[in-house]
Design a protein around this motif. Structure first.
Motif, PDB file in Angstrom:
ATOM      1  N   GLY A   1       0.809  -1.200   0.000  1.00  0.00           N
ATOM      2  CA  GLY A   1       0.000   0.000   0.000  1.00  0.00           C
ATOM      3  C   GLY A   1       0.851   1.262   0.000  1.00  0.00           C
TER       4      GLY A   1
ATOM      5  N   ASN B   1       6.998 -19.252   6.991  1.00  0.00           N
ATOM      6  CA  ASN B   1       6.388 -19.182   8.318  1.00  0.00           C
ATOM      7  C   ASN B   1       6.673 -17.875   9.040  1.00  0.00           C
ATOM      8  OD1 ASN B   1       5.170 -21.604   8.066  1.00  0.00           O
ATOM      9  ND2 ASN B   1       6.630 -22.735   9.323  1.00  0.00           N
ATOM     10  N   ILE B   2       7.929 -17.403   8.994  1.00  0.00           N
ATOM     11  CA  ILE B   2       8.167 -16.148   9.718  1.00  0.00           C
ATOM     12  C   ILE B   2       7.647 -14.939   8.967  1.00  0.00           C
ATOM     13  CG2 ILE B   2       9.983 -16.139  11.475  1.00  0.00           C
ATOM     14  CD1 ILE B   2      11.986 -15.932   9.301  1.00  0.00           C
TER      15      ILE B   2
ATOM     16  N   GLY C   1       3.521 -12.269   8.590  1.00  0.00           N
ATOM     17  CA  GLY C   1       2.979 -10.946   8.904  1.00  0.00           C
ATOM     18  C   GLY C   1       2.937 -10.146   7.626  1.00  0.00           C
ATOM     19  N   SER C   2       2.843  -8.832   7.702  1.00  0.00           N
ATOM     20  CA  SER C   2       2.802  -8.118   6.435  1.00  0.00           C
ATOM     21  C   SER C   2       4.190  -7.690   6.007  1.00  0.00           C
ATOM     22  CB  SER C   2       1.858  -6.938   6.489  1.00  0.00           C
ATOM     23  OG  SER C   2       2.499  -5.848   7.106  1.00  0.00           O
TER      24      SER C   2
ATOM     25  N   GLN D   1       5.935  -9.670   5.012  1.00  0.00           N
ATOM     26  CA  GLN D   1       6.036 -10.742   4.047  1.00  0.00           C
ATOM     27  C   GLN D   1       7.049 -10.556   2.913  1.00  0.00           C
ATOM     28  OE1 GLN D   1       2.290 -11.948   3.722  1.00  0.00           O
ATOM     29  NE2 GLN D   1       2.607 -13.545   2.249  1.00  0.00           N
ATOM     30  N   TYR D   2       6.846  -9.491   2.140  1.00  0.00           N
ATOM     31  CA  TYR D   2       7.724  -9.301   0.995  1.00  0.00           C
ATOM     32  C   TYR D   2       9.130  -9.036   1.459  1.00  0.00           C
ATOM     33  CZ  TYR D   2       4.224  -9.776  -2.446  1.00  0.00           C
ATOM     34  OH  TYR D   2       3.276 -10.320  -3.233  1.00  0.00           O
TER      35      TYR D   2
ATOM     36  N   ASN E   1      -5.237 -14.923   3.582  1.00  0.00           N
ATOM     37  CA  ASN E   1      -4.031 -14.116   3.705  1.00  0.00           C
ATOM     38  C   ASN E   1      -3.555 -13.749   2.319  1.00  0.00           C
ATOM     39  OD1 ASN E   1      -3.586 -14.210   6.549  1.00  0.00           O
ATOM     40  ND2 ASN E   1      -3.229 -16.387   6.236  1.00  0.00           N
TER      41      ASN E   1
ATOM     42  N   THR F   1      -1.910 -12.905  -0.747  1.00  0.00           N
ATOM     43  CA  THR F   1      -0.565 -12.495  -1.115  1.00  0.00           C
ATOM     44  C   THR F   1      -0.555 -12.537  -2.618  1.00  0.00           C
ATOM     45  OG1 THR F   1       0.183 -14.741  -1.208  1.00  0.00           O
ATOM     46  CG2 THR F   1       0.435 -13.595   0.880  1.00  0.00           C
TER      47      THR F   1
ATOM     48  N   LYS G   1      -4.769  -2.713   3.762  1.00  0.00           N
ATOM     49  CA  LYS G   1      -3.628  -2.266   2.956  1.00  0.00           C
ATOM     50  C   LYS G   1      -4.095  -1.341   1.834  1.00  0.00           C
ATOM     51  CE  LYS G   1      -1.212  -6.680   3.261  1.00  0.00           C
ATOM     52  NZ  LYS G   1      -0.767  -7.792   2.422  1.00  0.00           N
TER      53      LYS G   1
ATOM     54  N   GLU H   1       0.429  -8.028  12.643  1.00  0.00           N
ATOM     55  CA  GLU H   1       1.504  -8.652  11.887  1.00  0.00           C
ATOM     56  C   GLU H   1       2.622  -9.219  12.747  1.00  0.00           C
ATOM     57  OE1 GLU H   1       3.878  -5.065  10.109  1.00  0.00           O
ATOM     58  OE2 GLU H   1       1.814  -5.007   9.379  1.00  0.00           O
ATOM     59  N   ASP H   2       2.814  -8.632  13.925  1.00  0.00           N
ATOM     60  CA  ASP H   2       3.871  -9.179  14.772  1.00  0.00           C
ATOM     61  C   ASP H   2       3.430 -10.476  15.449  1.00  0.00           C
ATOM     62  OD1 ASP H   2       5.414  -7.028  14.131  1.00  0.00           O
ATOM     63  OD2 ASP H   2       4.712  -5.829  15.831  1.00  0.00           O
TER      64      ASP H   2
ATOM     65  N   LYS I   1       1.348 -12.766  14.150  1.00  0.00           N
ATOM     66  CA  LYS I   1       1.089 -13.873  13.241  1.00  0.00           C
ATOM     67  C   LYS I   1       2.221 -14.906  13.199  1.00  0.00           C
ATOM     68  CE  LYS I   1      -2.123 -13.595   9.601  1.00  0.00           C
ATOM     69  NZ  LYS I   1      -2.576 -12.705   8.539  1.00  0.00           N
ATOM     70  N   PRO I   2       3.485 -14.453  13.051  1.00  0.00           N
ATOM     71  CA  PRO I   2       4.555 -15.455  13.046  1.00  0.00           C
ATOM     72  C   PRO I   2       4.596 -16.244  14.349  1.00  0.00           C
ATOM     73  CG  PRO I   2       5.384 -13.328  12.313  1.00  0.00           C
ATOM     74  CD  PRO I   2       3.993 -13.109  12.796  1.00  0.00           C
TER      75      PRO I   2
ATOM     76  N   ILE J   1       1.888 -18.886  14.214  1.00  0.00           N
ATOM     77  CA  ILE J   1       2.275 -19.992  13.335  1.00  0.00           C
ATOM     78  C   ILE J   1       3.314 -20.881  14.009  1.00  0.00           C
ATOM     79  CG2 ILE J   1       3.495 -20.527  11.197  1.00  0.00           C
ATOM     80  CD1 ILE J   1       2.109 -18.091   9.968  1.00  0.00           C
ATOM     81  N   LYS J   2       4.240 -20.240  14.685  1.00  0.00           N
ATOM     82  CA  LYS J   2       5.289 -20.989  15.360  1.00  0.00           C
ATOM     83  C   LYS J   2       4.716 -21.856  16.489  1.00  0.00           C
ATOM     84  CE  LYS J   2       9.923 -20.541  16.896  1.00  0.00           C
ATOM     85  NZ  LYS J   2      11.103 -19.710  17.002  1.00  0.00           N
TER      86      LYS J   2
ATOM     87  N   GLU K   1       3.024 -24.842  15.166  1.00  0.00           N
ATOM     88  CA  GLU K   1       3.969 -25.867  14.721  1.00  0.00           C
ATOM     89  C   GLU K   1       4.547 -26.629  15.908  1.00  0.00           C
ATOM     90  OE1 GLU K   1       7.202 -25.450  11.354  1.00  0.00           O
ATOM     91  OE2 GLU K   1       8.127 -25.227  13.299  1.00  0.00           O
TER      92      GLU K   1
END
Lengths: 323, 296, 543
Positions: free
Chosen positions: A66, A281-282, A285-286, A288-289, C77, C79, C104, C475-476, C478-479, C482-483, C486
């Motif tokens: 964005g 996996n890490i 979040g956003s 991402q890229y 999500n 992408t 976004k 966003e902080d 989310k990882p 996921i972790k 797992e």
């Protein structure tokens, strides 16, 4: 061939020192045909491979589509630090390297062996049938292949367990997919099975390009089958094999994650998780890229270091090299 | 050739043939299995007992896939892409490889370096998309051809092969007064058929199997390729499993097609044409030898 | 030979040029002359087509036509394509995506605020949202996306619990009430002792499951009677990672007990929807935890094989007798894949008018029921599905897509069981309809329990302000989430395989320790913040 080319380059180098720009103009004139044949394609290559590299800026930002490159805040090396900071990274790197190297070795040895064996087959139809059939699994998606493997190895009536039980080797079925330490082996064999025929094609082409007179001459000299393989076929394959080896060493950290993910399960996590999956996996979040780009920069650096140094070694050893 | 075969040779041959036959059986299995699944009723397939032949023969899976009226056009476009893309890519790669095999070419080292590095770098999807959009390649057939025109891997393969050709070949032609183009197309290419056949195979398979560029850059139905249309059918069947809007369960509703069956059918449909390419190219593996022999 | 190749190439070239020529820009909300405006719209299902009778009618009524652009590269999500669109400024007129993605787009100024347009052109949207209308607004009072409102007050008649037990097992045990995991264990054990193999000699698997969340997370929370907030529980306005709680332990202990008595599937950690489906359709699995959307596919296969006694009852099973079941939570809106209008759209009011039509009774009937005489009939003043159409639909569910009964605008349904102002149902999925789709064995089994549908077994639905998964995970966080997931799967698998109680305790404690160490508190804190922010907004909006 190598000596000659080096000599020539040396001559060119000295010439350049002496006459500089004038010589360049002369060269362009005398080699304009070669320029015509290469420059348009080099431009396309640069356009589509190098121009998008401005995207690497994202690795140093908390990029959001964005805000765009101009609006996203810079975060220095944060994304790289995030990538390397926990101890899991090294476990994942280990898995990546082990599985890559196993696949690399098996695929090389397997493909060259198969090419040599096929070259010994005189029955043309049989030879073609083997070639065509062995490369079919390449076209079957990994989802299907993984399901076949898991079903075959299943402790609940899987083919392998049934055979082992019927022959009395084991009494209780084995849950193959649950054993972390077996995962690498299963994964390597699966990939080998899927890609063996495909990677053999190139070697077959090279063998059939070798001069048959050489073989005939060797036969006249009384060389046996293995001597011909050893003294003619293998040296003939060597330049291509070396080249492919250098190239694939470069992508040793580029494993993708599909095959590992599809074959793995919660009991084998510590053995199947590879770099690409870890990054996915890490990066959920956003950022991402940014993390994705950071990883691709990391992989690029590793690849180039590997390729350039191995290339140098090979060159020193007097073998055909990339450049 | 007429040499008598020793006992060791015979044993080797027998073992070799047996090993290769076994290998064929192993690698043929997934294909046979998919063929069986594609010809089996999907509800029966779900029970998971299909191995070598269909338990309940049906053409339903193929019927469902071929129901899509977009398929014919998409197939034609896929063929066009594969033929055109392969031809152009081959011409480009061969020319580039040829210049790089000419030791006296003064840009040889730089181009080699540019090429090899380009194999391991990537700017990512966003900059690539912006580039392609700015070049006006979105919603255009050419996006299938131009960005991937040069595959460095193939250029290196061809160049390595050219490097192995007898040293005098090119020099002799040049001394005879042939220009670079003539030398390449009349002298070098005819003796390089095995490697060119291989690269043709690599490139055409790549073109035939691609769908991501279609999905990403072209949104118009009249540019869609076969792989993408099939991909959409697969997605659709996956969606159907997860949708409960119809919510019906009765014994008539047996024609439900599962993703598993669609995937098998798709694989068969896209694989069979490409399977025919290889045997066709295989004859060049042998032809190359003969031309090579004549030339020496 | 050579000539033919060249000719062929030339033909291909011209054909492709021709194809390329079609790419000159012609859209830009072209008015096609008949007062119809075209809009490009992101959709999630590539099989959706505008071109069908229902959409034609919608087009007639509203003067709006959609060009669907499929986005298939990931779930909510988003992408890839959607982000690439935004980064390159090349997005369609309508975005149809998660609140995260729409956020976004909002940050980039790519989507327009809708509240004034709704004031002017969306009276029915306002009316139907009623007291929930302000929920659409963000902190600054702007509305950036639209979604459906749930007007149903009863559970959808086609909903069902996710614990499944084979009819044959129930029959053999004399159709007992199965309320708790212990009840379930007891019937499975006694059946398995008598029948270790199926009639055709295959091994019976008393309990099986699909690896991942459906094996350990969802059933554990379900058996604890918790609503579906993902792997969290919400207590006293605070969000907690639920899987380290005692109820989760109890469920894992249940699996461990099955494992140690040889009643758990031998390969339970490597089963996916396909391989598990095979076992279920073979009639070898006695019980499992399979949600309805998967079960429907499997049951078709069982029915096809004619083994009606190998079908499954869908029962809510609780951990212990005294436990309350709150698992049937209903949020007031369908927010999760939401519709937003971008700055590219000319005349956005036309889109709002069209959406407003979907909020009218007439629009609901069109979108959910279809066209009278074709998809439904009115019999004695009530709507029922047309017999011929229903037969077609039963034979091939994809008809729903091709006829336009399934599409992106289904998100605006009032919900199964909701009623329109004429007193009749808004959708065809009514109790009578669902009962009519059951086979006779199922009806018999239901009769033994005095019920008509599987939905009747479920707990009374409770309205929750929202499900946690409808809100954006920061966003902080989310990882971390996921972790933790797992780690949970990895560690808990070892506990399930524990050979003794002592080993189980040890493995369980290790799991908890690992989860604690890897950011549980941090995750709890940021999810609590998300929830409390939402609740603040909710309490302000819904007075």
């Amino acid at each position: 061939m190598n000596i000659r080319s080096t000599l020539q380059q040396d001559v060119q180098g000295q010439a350049r020192v002496r006459t500089g720009g004038k010589l360049l103009g002369k060269k362009i004139k005398s080699q304009y045909q070669l320029l015509l044949m290469s420059i348009p394609f080099v431009i396309i290559l640069i356009l589509f491979s190098y121009v998008p590299l401005w995207g690497w800026i994202m690795a140093f930002q908390k990029y959001s589509p964005g805000k765009g490159i101009s609006g996203s805040p810079f975060v220095g090396f944060d994304n790289f630090i995030k990538l390397f900071h926990d101890d899991r990274f090294f476990l994942v790197l280990r898995n990546t390297l082990v599985m890559s190297i196993l696949s690399l070795v098996t695929s090389f040895v397997g493909a060259i062996t198969l090419a040599l064996l096929l070259n010994e087959v005189k029955h043309v139809l049989f030879k073609r049938a083997v070639q065509t059939i062995t490369y079919i699994p390449h076209f079957v998606s990994m989802v299907v292949i993984a399901n076949i493997v898991i079903t075959f190895l299943s402790p609940d009536g899987g083919f392998v367990n049934q055979i082992l039980m019927a022959t009395g080797i084991i009494h209780e079925p084995i849950y193959f997919m649950s054993k972390g330490e077996w995962f690498w082996g299963i994964h390597t064999l699966t990939v080998l099975w899927k890609e063996l025929g495909w990677s053999t094609i190139i070697y077959l082409a090279v063998i059939s390009g070798l001069n048959p007179e050489t073989y005939e001459a060797a036969e006249v000299d009384g060389a046996g089958r293995f001597q011909k393989i050893w003294h003619i076929s293998i040296p003939g394959l060597l330049p291509t094999a070396t080249m492919l080896l250098i190239l694939s060493l470069g992508s040793i950290v580029n494993t993708g994650y599909e095959s590992q993910f599809l074959l793995g399960n919660s009991l084998t996590t510590d053995f199947y998780e590879v770099l690409d999956l870890y990054a996915l996996n890490i990066s959920f979040g956003s950022g991402q890229y940014s993390i994705g780009v950071a990883l691709s920069i990391f992989k690029c650096v590793v690849s180039l270091i590997l390729v350039l140094s191995v290339n140098k070694l090979v060159k020193k050893a007097g073998q055909a090299s990339l450049f | 050739m007429r040499r008598k075969l020793g006992a060791g040779d015979v044993t080797f041959n027998i073992l070799n043939y047996m090993f290769l036959a076994a290998l064929m059986v192993c690698t043929l299995y997934p294909f046979i299995n998919l063929l069986a699944i594609s010809l089996n009723e999907s509800t029966d397939t779900l029970r998971g007992q299909v191995y070598l032949w269909p338990n309940a023969l049906t053409w339903d899976n193929y019927r469902v896939v071929f129901q899509n009226e977009m398929l014919l056009g998409a197939t034609l476009r896929s063929v066009a892409r594969t033929v055109l893309g392969t031809a152009l890519s081959l011409i480009g790669s061969v020319m580039l490889a040829y210049t790089l095999s000419r030791k006296e070419f003064f840009l040889r080292k730089s181009i080699n370096l540019i090429m090899v590095i380009s194999m391991y770098i990537s700017g990512g999807l966003i900059p690539t998309y912006i580039l392609i959009k700015n070049l006006g390649l979105t919603n255009s057939f050419w996006v299938y051809i131009i960005p991937g025109l040069i595959s460095v891997f193939n250029v290196i393969i061809i160049r390595t092969y050219f490097d192995q050709l007898p040293d005098g070949l090119v020099e002799a032609a040049r001394i005879d007064g042939a220009n670079e183009f003539q030398t390449l197309f009349r002298i070098v290419i005819p003796v390089s058929m095995p490697v060119l056949a291989t690269v043709t195979l690599f490139v055409s398979v790549g073109h035939w199997n691609s769908w991501f560029d279609n999905y990403m850059y072209n949104t118009r139905d009249n540019l869609n390729l076969l792989q993408y249309e099939l991909m959409k059918i697969l997605m659709q069947s996956t969606q159907q499993v997860t949708s409960n809007a119809t919510g019906s369960l009765s014994s008539e509703s047996l024609r439900q097609i599962t993703p598993q069956s669609i995937r098998a059918t798709m694989t068969i449909i896209v694989t069979i044409p490409i399977l025919f390419v290889y045997p066709f190219l295989q004859r060049y593996f042998i032809k190359g030898i003969m031309i090579g022999a004549v030339k020496e | 030979m050579k000539k033919s190749i060249i000719t062929g190439l030339a033909l291909m070239l011209s054909a492709s040029l021709f194809a390329g020529c079609g790419s000159s820009k012609t859209d830009e909300n072209a008015d096609t002359g008949s007062g119809v405006t075209n809009y490009s719209m992101q959709v999630w299902d590539s099989s959706w087509k505008w071109d069908n009778a229902i959409n034609q009618k919608l087009e007639e009524k509203t003067g709006v036509k959609m060009d669907y652009i499929p986005v298939i590269d990931s779930g909510s999500n988003a992408t890839g394509k959607v982000d690439v669109w935004l980064a390159s400024g090349d997005y369609p007129d309508i975005i149809n995506d998660s609140p995260l993605t729409i956020g976004k787009y909002k940050d980039a100024g790519a989507v327009i605020p809708l509240e004034e347009l709704i004031d002017q052109y969306g009276p029915h949207i306002k009316e139907k949202f009623g007291k929930y209308y302000d929920l659409l607004k963000d902190d600054e009072g702007h509305i950036y996306s639209l979604y459906g409102v749930n007007l149903a007050t009863e559970p959808s008649p086609d909903s069902q619990a996710s614990f499944i037990v084979q009819y044959d097992v129930l029959k053999e045990a004399g159709y007992p009430e199965i309320k708790t995991l212990d009840d379930l264990y007891a019937v499975l054990e006694s059946y398995y002792q008598k029948h270790p193999k199926t009639d055709d000699g295959k091994e019976i698997i008393p309990f099986s499951g699909i690896s991942g969340g459906l094996l350990d997370i969802n059933p554990a929370l379900n058996a604890a009677g918790l609503p579906d907030h993902g792997f969290y529980e919400i207590k006293d306005n605070k969000v907690n990672f639920a899987m380290t709680n005692d109820y989760a332990k109890q469920y894992i202990k249940f699996l461990n007990k099955l494992q140690n008595t040889g009643m758990l599937d031998k390969e339970v950690f490597s089963l996916n929807a396909e391989t598990e489906g095979a076992k279920i359709s073979q009639g070898r699995v006695l019980a499992s935890y399979i949600p309805g959307w998967l079960m429907k596919g499997y049951e078709k296969s069982i029915i096809a094989s004619g083994q009606f006694d190998k079908m499954y009852a869908k029962l809510p099973v609780m951990q212990s007798a005294g436990m309350e079941d709150h698992s049937n939570g209903m949020p007031p809106t369908s927010s999760s894949t939401n519709l937003a209008i971008t700055t590219k759209a000319k005349h956005p009011e036309k889109i709002i008018q069209m959406l407003d039509y979907l909020f009218t009774d007439e629009g609901q009937v069109l979108a959910n029921w279809g066209i009278e005489g074709k998809h439904y009939d009115v019999v004695e003043g009530k709507r029922v599905r047309n017999k011929d159409f229903d037969a077609k639909l039963q034979a091939d569910p994809s008809v729903a897509v091709s006829e336009g009964l399934q599409g992106p605008f289904n998100r605006f349904t009032f919900g199964n069981g909701a009623k329109l102002s004429d007193g009749d149902y808004a959708t065809p999925i009514t109790k009578d309809y669902v009962v009519s789709t059951y086979d006779s064995t199922t009806k018999e089994v239901l009769a033994k329990y005095g019920k008509q549908t599987w939905a009747d077994f479920m707990a009374k639905p409770e309205i929750y302000p929202a499900m946690l998964w409808q809100l954006n995970t920061p966003e902080d966080a989310k990882p971390i989430a996921i972790k933790l997931e797992e780690i949970w799967h990895k560690e808990i698998s070892k506990a399930i395989l524990a050979k003794s109680d002592a080993e189980f305790e040890q493995k369980w404690n290790e799991t908890v320790a690992q989860i604690d160490k890897n950011g549980k508190d941090e995750l709890n804190q940021s999810m609590t913040e998300v929830w409390q922010n939402f609740m603040e907004r909710y309490n302000k909006a819904v007075k």
